[in-house]
Design a protein around this motif. Structure first.
Motif, PDB file in Angstrom:
ATOM      1  N   SER A 119     -60.349   7.529  26.246  1.00  0.00           N
ATOM      2  CA  SER A 119     -60.596   8.298  27.467  1.00  0.00           C
ATOM      3  C   SER A 119     -62.062   8.105  27.843  1.00  0.00           C
ATOM      4  O   SER A 119     -62.848   7.580  27.051  1.00  0.00           O
ATOM      5  N   LEU A 120     -62.426   8.547  29.027  1.00  0.00           N
ATOM      6  CA  LEU A 120     -63.823   8.460  29.438  1.00  0.00           C
ATOM      7  C   LEU A 120     -64.704   9.322  28.539  1.00  0.00           C
ATOM      8  O   LEU A 120     -65.807   8.918  28.170  1.00  0.00           O
ATOM      9  N   ASP A 121     -64.208  10.492  28.149  1.00  0.00           N
ATOM     10  CA  ASP A 121     -64.964  11.337  27.218  1.00  0.00           C
ATOM     11  C   ASP A 121     -65.182  10.628  25.888  1.00  0.00           C
ATOM     12  O   ASP A 121     -66.266  10.700  25.301  1.00  0.00           O
ATOM     13  N   ASP A 122     -64.155   9.953  25.399  1.00  0.00           N
ATOM     14  CA  ASP A 122     -64.257   9.208  24.149  1.00  0.00           C
ATOM     15  C   ASP A 122     -65.271   8.074  24.294  1.00  0.00           C
ATOM     16  O   ASP A 122     -66.093   7.838  23.409  1.00  0.00           O
ATOM     17  N   PHE A 123     -65.240   7.375  25.424  1.00  0.00           N
ATOM     18  CA  PHE A 123     -66.209   6.312  25.685  1.00  0.00           C
ATOM     19  C   PHE A 123     -67.631   6.866  25.660  1.00  0.00           C
ATOM     20  O   PHE A 123     -68.525   6.292  25.026  1.00  0.00           O
ATOM     21  N   ASN A 124     -67.838   7.983  26.337  1.00  0.00           N
ATOM     22  CA  ASN A 124     -69.174   8.589  26.379  1.00  0.00           C
ATOM     23  C   ASN A 124     -69.633   9.032  24.992  1.00  0.00           C
ATOM     24  O   ASN A 124     -70.804   8.879  24.641  1.00  0.00           O
ATOM     25  N   ARG A 125     -68.713   9.565  24.186  1.00  0.00           N
ATOM     26  CA  ARG A 125     -69.041   9.957  22.811  1.00  0.00           C
ATOM     27  C   ARG A 125     -69.491   8.746  22.006  1.00  0.00           C
ATOM     28  O   ARG A 125     -70.516   8.777  21.305  1.00  0.00           O
ATOM     29  N   LEU A 126     -68.757   7.649  22.134  1.00  0.00           N
ATOM     30  CA  LEU A 126     -69.114   6.423  21.418  1.00  0.00           C
ATOM     31  C   LEU A 126     -70.441   5.865  21.918  1.00  0.00           C
ATOM     32  O   LEU A 126     -71.278   5.422  21.122  1.00  0.00           O
ATOM     33  N   TYR A 127     -70.641   5.914  23.220  1.00  0.00           N
ATOM     34  CA  TYR A 127     -71.911   5.439  23.783  1.00  0.00           C
ATOM     35  C   TYR A 127     -73.079   6.224  23.189  1.00  0.00           C
ATOM     36  O   TYR A 127     -74.086   5.636  22.799  1.00  0.00           O
ATOM     37  N   GLU A 128     -72.940   7.540  23.124  1.00  0.00           N
ATOM     38  CA  GLU A 128     -74.009   8.369  22.567  1.00  0.00           C
ATOM     39  C   GLU A 128     -74.272   8.017  21.103  1.00  0.00           C
ATOM     40  O   GLU A 128     -75.424   7.971  20.667  1.00  0.00           O
ATOM     41  N   LEU A 129     -73.224   7.769  20.341  1.00  0.00           N
ATOM     42  CA  LEU A 129     -73.405   7.392  18.934  1.00  0.00           C
ATOM     43  C   LEU A 129     -74.114   6.042  18.798  1.00  0.00           C
ATOM     44  O   LEU A 129     -74.991   5.879  17.943  1.00  0.00           O
ATOM     45  N   LEU A 130     -73.735   5.096  19.634  1.00  0.00           N
ATOM     46  CA  LEU A 130     -74.275   3.743  19.515  1.00  0.00           C
ATOM     47  C   LEU A 130     -75.661   3.601  20.139  1.00  0.00           C
ATOM     48  O   LEU A 130     -76.424   2.718  19.747  1.00  0.00           O
TER      49      LEU A 130
END
Length: 70
Positions: free
Chosen positions: A57-68
């Motif tokens: 999901s877009l939320d999941d993408f944003n979570r991964l972006y923040e981690l990376l």
């Protein structure tokens, strides 16, 4: 959403290298909380390949972006 255990695209590698790729894939899945695939390229392109990180999901993408992006 970690994936079930699998080879992670390391087929055709020597067993020791395949185990190393599997260990790295599992570590990334634990840290990122999502499915990761590592696809080493053929012997002619030694040391190269692709790492895929799935998001759902877009939320999941944003979570991964923040981690990376840290």
């Amino acid at each position: 959403r970690p994936a079930p255990a699998r080879a992670g695209g390391a087929g055709g590698l020597p067993p020791a290298e395949a185990l190393q790729f599997q260990a790295v894939r599992e570590m990334l899945e634990r840290r990122l909380g999502t499915r990761v695939t590592i696809q080493p390229r053929g012997a002619g392109e030694a040391g190269s390949g692709r790492i895929e990180i799935e998001y759902y999901s877009l939320d999941d993408f944003n979570r991964l972006y923040e981690l990376l992006a840290r």
